[in-house]
Design a protein around this motif. Structure first.
Motif, mmCIF file in Angstrom:
data_model
loop_
_atom_site.group_PDB
_atom_site.id
_atom_site.type_symbol
_atom_site.label_atom_id
_atom_site.label_comp_id
_atom_site.label_asym_id
_atom_site.label_seq_id
_atom_site.Cartn_x
_atom_site.Cartn_y
_atom_site.Cartn_z
ATOM 1 N N THR A 193 0.824 -1.197 0.000
ATOM 2 C CA THR A 193 0.000 0.000 0.000
ATOM 3 C C THR A 193 0.868 1.261 0.000
ATOM 4 O OG1 THR A 193 -1.651 1.287 1.216
ATOM 5 C CG2 THR A 193 -0.193 -0.090 2.539
ATOM 6 N N PRO A 194 0.516 2.248 -0.833
ATOM 7 C CA PRO A 194 1.268 3.500 -0.825
ATOM 8 C C PRO A 194 0.808 4.448 0.284
ATOM 9 C CG PRO A 194 -0.395 3.575 -2.539
ATOM 10 C CD PRO A 194 -0.470 2.201 -1.934
ATOM 11 N N HIS A 195 -0.239 4.058 0.999
ATOM 12 C CA HIS A 195 -0.811 4.941 2.020
ATOM 13 C C HIS A 195 -0.984 4.172 3.336
ATOM 14 C CE1 HIS A 195 -1.543 7.631 -1.306
ATOM 15 N NE2 HIS A 195 -2.315 6.721 -1.892
ATOM 16 N N PRO A 196 0.108 3.850 4.006
ATOM 17 C CA PRO A 196 0.010 2.992 5.199
ATOM 18 C C PRO A 196 -0.826 3.582 6.326
ATOM 19 C CG PRO A 196 2.224 3.890 4.960
ATOM 20 C CD PRO A 196 1.518 4.177 3.691
ATOM 21 N N ARG A 197 -0.686 4.872 6.608
ATOM 22 C CA ARG A 197 -1.439 5.456 7.710
ATOM 23 C C ARG A 197 -2.940 5.437 7.425
ATOM 24 N NH1 ARG A 197 -0.038 8.690 11.972
ATOM 25 N NH2 ARG A 197 1.808 7.363 11.895
ATOM 26 N N GLU A 198 -3.326 5.781 6.214
ATOM 27 C CA GLU A 198 -4.745 5.767 5.872
ATOM 28 C C GLU A 198 -5.295 4.336 5.835
ATOM 29 O OE1 GLU A 198 -2.421 7.449 4.303
ATOM 30 O OE2 GLU A 198 -3.019 9.572 4.455
ATOM 31 N N ALA A 199 -4.470 3.409 5.351
ATOM 32 C CA ALA A 199 -4.896 2.004 5.331
ATOM 33 C C ALA A 199 -5.114 1.497 6.750
ATOM 34 C CB ALA A 199 -3.856 1.151 4.610
ATOM 35 N N SER A 200 -4.219 1.854 7.659
ATOM 36 C CA SER A 200 -4.334 1.422 9.043
ATOM 37 C C SER A 200 -5.615 1.943 9.677
ATOM 38 C CB SER A 200 -3.121 1.918 9.845
ATOM 39 O OG SER A 200 -3.271 1.622 11.212
ATOM 40 N N ARG A 201 -5.925 3.193 9.459
ATOM 41 C CA ARG A 201 -7.140 3.760 10.045
ATOM 42 C C ARG A 201 -8.390 3.133 9.420
ATOM 43 N NH1 ARG A 201 -5.979 7.415 13.608
ATOM 44 N NH2 ARG A 201 -3.956 8.464 13.538
ATOM 45 N N ALA A 202 -8.344 2.855 8.145
ATOM 46 C CA ALA A 202 -9.482 2.200 7.493
ATOM 47 C C ALA A 202 -9.696 0.797 8.058
ATOM 48 C CB ALA A 202 -9.251 2.139 5.988
ATOM 49 N N ILE A 203 -8.613 0.081 8.309
ATOM 50 C CA ILE A 203 -8.709 -1.281 8.859
ATOM 51 C C ILE A 203 -9.342 -1.251 10.245
ATOM 52 C CG2 ILE A 203 -7.347 -3.213 9.749
ATOM 53 C CD1 ILE A 203 -5.306 -2.492 7.450
ATOM 54 N N VAL A 204 -8.861 -0.374 11.102
ATOM 55 C CA VAL A 204 -9.400 -0.304 12.463
ATOM 56 C C VAL A 204 -10.865 0.119 12.437
ATOM 57 C CG1 VAL A 204 -9.244 0.915 14.672
ATOM 58 C CG2 VAL A 204 -7.169 0.072 13.551
#
Length: 208
Positions: free
Chosen positions: A158-169
Motif C-alpha cells: 500500500t502506498p498509504h500505510p497510515r490511511e490504510a491502518s485507520r481504514a482497517i481499524v
C-alpha cells in the motif's frame, strides 16, 4: 508453537461470559437500551436491585458508571491485542492477521460494551474524555506500527500505510454496530473473512 504460546492464544481468544461486575453489567444494558442520556440512576439502581444510595456507594454518579465501562473496554482490548501480537512474534503478516482477528473477535463477542465505548464518547467529560481518547489513540498505534513495518519490509505494497491502518481499524471496530450472535457467521469465521479483506487493503498475499 510452545505450550506458552498456546495458552496465550487461548486466553486472548476466549470469551466465556461477561467479565463485568453486576452493577456495571446492569448499567451497560440500560445504556444500550435507553442511551446514556436516556438512562437515570434510579433506573440502573432498580434493575440492579439496589437503592439509589446503595448504587452511589459503589459508583458516585452516572458518569462514573460510563467511565468504568469504557475503561474496562479499552483495558480489555489492549490486553488482548498485545497478547495477540506477542503470539505473532516478528512475522509481519502474522502480526497483521492476529491483530485483525483480535479486533473482530472483541467487537463481535463484546458487541454491547464496544458499541457503548464508541458511541458514548460524546458523553464523557473532562479528564475522563481525555483519558479515553489517549487509550483509543494508543490502540490505533498498534495497527499503525504493524502496517508501517510491513511496508518498510516490503511485505505490504500500500502506498498509504497510515490511511490504510485507520481504514482497517474503522472496519473492524464497526463490527459492534451490526453484528448479531444469531446472524450468518460465527465470530471466528467473520475474523477469517476480515483477515482476507485486510490483506487486500494493505497489498499483502491474500491466502489466509
Amino acid at each position: 508453537m510452545t505450550d506458552t504460546d498456546t495458552d496465550a492464544g487461548a486466553e486472548w481468544r476466549a470469551y466465556a461470559g461477561t467479565t463485568l461486575p453486576p452493577i456495571l453489567e446492569t448499567a451497560l444494558a440500560c445504556f444500550v437500551e435507553h442511551g446514556y442520556h436516556g438512562t437515570t440512576i434510579r433506573t440502573v439502581a432498580s434493575r440492579a436491585g439496589l437503592s439509589v444510595p446503595g448504587l452511589y456507594y459503589h459508583h458516585a454518579s452516572k458518569q462514573a458508571l460510563l467511565v468504568a465501562l469504557v475503561s474496562h473496554a479499552m483495558e480489555d482490548l489492549w490486553r488482548r491485542s498485545t497478547a495477540a501480537l506477542e503470539e505473532a512474534g516478528d512475522d509481519t503478516l502474522r502480526r497483521l492477521d492476529l491483530l485483525v482477528e483480535c479486533l473482530v473477535l472483541f467487537h463481535a463477542h463484546q458487541r454491547d460494551l464496544a458499541f457503548i465505548a464508541y458511541s458514548e464518547i460524546r458523553s464523557l467529560t473532562g479528564d475522563a474524555r481525555t483519558a479515553y481518547i489517549a487509550a483509543r489513540d494508543r490502540q490505533q498505534r498498534l495497527m499503525d506500527h504493524v502496517v508501517e513495518d510491513g511496508v518498510a519490509r516490503r511485505d505490504f505494497t500500500t502506498p498509504h500505510p497510515r490511511e490504510a491502518s485507520r481504514a482497517i481499524v474503522t472496519m473492524c471496530t464497526g463490527v459492534s454496530q451490526w453484528y448479531r450472535a444469531e446472524g450468518e457467521h460465527a465470530p471466528p469465521e467473520l475474523a477469517e473473512r476480515y483477515r482476507a479483506m485486510v490483506r487486500m487493503t494493505v497489498g499483502a498475499p491474500t491466502a489466509v
